[in-house]
Design a protein around this motif. Structure first.
Motif, mmCIF file in Angstrom:
data_model
loop_
_atom_site.group_PDB
_atom_site.id
_atom_site.type_symbol
_atom_site.label_atom_id
_atom_site.label_comp_id
_atom_site.label_asym_id
_atom_site.label_seq_id
_atom_site.Cartn_x
_atom_site.Cartn_y
_atom_site.Cartn_z
ATOM 1 N N ARG A 40 -7.263 33.064 -45.996
ATOM 2 C CA ARG A 40 -8.169 33.016 -44.636
ATOM 3 C C ARG A 40 -8.364 31.559 -44.083
ATOM 4 N N ILE A 41 -8.238 30.553 -44.736
ATOM 5 C CA ILE A 41 -8.683 29.234 -44.593
ATOM 6 C C ILE A 41 -7.479 28.343 -44.883
ATOM 7 N N ARG A 42 -6.764 27.589 -43.967
ATOM 8 C CA ARG A 42 -5.656 26.808 -44.164
ATOM 9 C C ARG A 42 -5.721 25.533 -43.575
ATOM 10 N N ILE A 43 -4.999 24.246 -44.279
ATOM 11 C CA ILE A 43 -5.217 23.421 -43.526
ATOM 12 C C ILE A 43 -3.721 22.985 -42.976
ATOM 13 N N LEU A 44 -4.097 22.994 -41.420
ATOM 14 C CA LEU A 44 -2.788 22.775 -40.698
ATOM 15 C C LEU A 44 -2.145 21.182 -40.632
ATOM 16 N N ASP A 45 -3.064 20.455 -40.471
ATOM 17 C CA ASP A 45 -2.562 18.888 -40.300
ATOM 18 C C ASP A 45 -3.804 18.170 -40.826
ATOM 19 N N SER A 46 -3.598 16.985 -41.183
ATOM 20 C CA SER A 46 -4.653 15.790 -41.483
ATOM 21 C C SER A 46 -3.873 14.636 -41.060
ATOM 22 N N GLN A 47 -4.993 13.781 -40.632
ATOM 23 C CA GLN A 47 -4.634 12.261 -40.430
ATOM 24 C C GLN A 47 -5.764 11.561 -41.138
ATOM 25 N N ARG A 48 -5.261 10.457 -41.790
ATOM 26 C CA ARG A 48 -6.026 9.394 -42.447
ATOM 27 C C ARG A 48 -6.531 8.487 -41.340
ATOM 28 N N ASP A 61 -9.328 32.177 -40.300
ATOM 29 C CA ASP A 61 -8.858 33.306 -39.587
ATOM 30 C C ASP A 61 -7.890 33.073 -38.351
ATOM 31 N N ASP A 62 -8.275 33.202 -37.421
ATOM 32 C CA ASP A 62 -7.373 32.832 -36.040
ATOM 33 C C ASP A 62 -8.156 31.767 -35.216
ATOM 34 N N ARG A 63 -8.933 31.005 -35.731
ATOM 35 C CA ARG A 63 -9.487 29.953 -35.021
ATOM 36 C C ARG A 63 -9.152 28.711 -35.718
ATOM 37 N N GLU A 64 -9.089 27.544 -34.789
ATOM 38 C CA GLU A 64 -8.495 26.402 -35.226
ATOM 39 C C GLU A 64 -10.067 25.383 -35.176
ATOM 40 N N ILE A 65 -10.121 24.608 -36.023
ATOM 41 C CA ILE A 65 -11.357 23.880 -36.251
ATOM 42 C C ILE A 65 -10.968 22.468 -36.375
ATOM 43 N N LEU A 66 -11.487 21.278 -35.752
ATOM 44 C CA LEU A 66 -11.135 19.961 -36.158
ATOM 45 C C LEU A 66 -12.197 19.242 -36.846
#
Length: 99
Positions: A40-48, A61-66
């Motif tokens: 249910r939780i995936r890390i799509l991208d990250s930036q240092r 789920d279907d929601r993107e959170i920054l």
């Protein structure tokens, strides 16, 4: 310890290591070591951003959170709206066309 015993111990060790490697290969081929696709939780991208700060785009789920991550805290920076169903979009489109 004579040479015959040493060879037998060495062959036994090779056999045991080979069996462990074969079991790991079989488990990987059989899907036992794969990650579940139903997460249910995936890390799509990250930036240092620096030595100890990171931005991460997370899908829940279907929601993107920054989120912003530092050693002291995790902060919500932006929460995207959950995607709408096609039927819901279609009804909004029909309302917009009729106006």
């Amino acid at each position: 310890m004579d040479q015959g015993q040493l060879v037998r111990i060495l062959l036994s060790l090779i056999l045991v290591v080979g069996m462990i490697l074969a079991a790991a290969w079989a488990a990987r081929r059989g899907g036992l070591l794969r990650q579940s696709q139903t997460r249910r939780i995936r890390i799509l991208d990250s930036q240092r951003l620096g030595a100890r700060a990171t931005l991460a785009l997370v899908q829940v789920d279907d929601r993107e959170i920054l989120i912003g991550v530092t050693p002291q805290q995790i902060s919500l920076l932006h929460a995207g709206a959950a995607p709408r169903d096609d039927d819901d979009f279609r009804s909004h489109l029909d309302q917009a066309r009729s106006s």
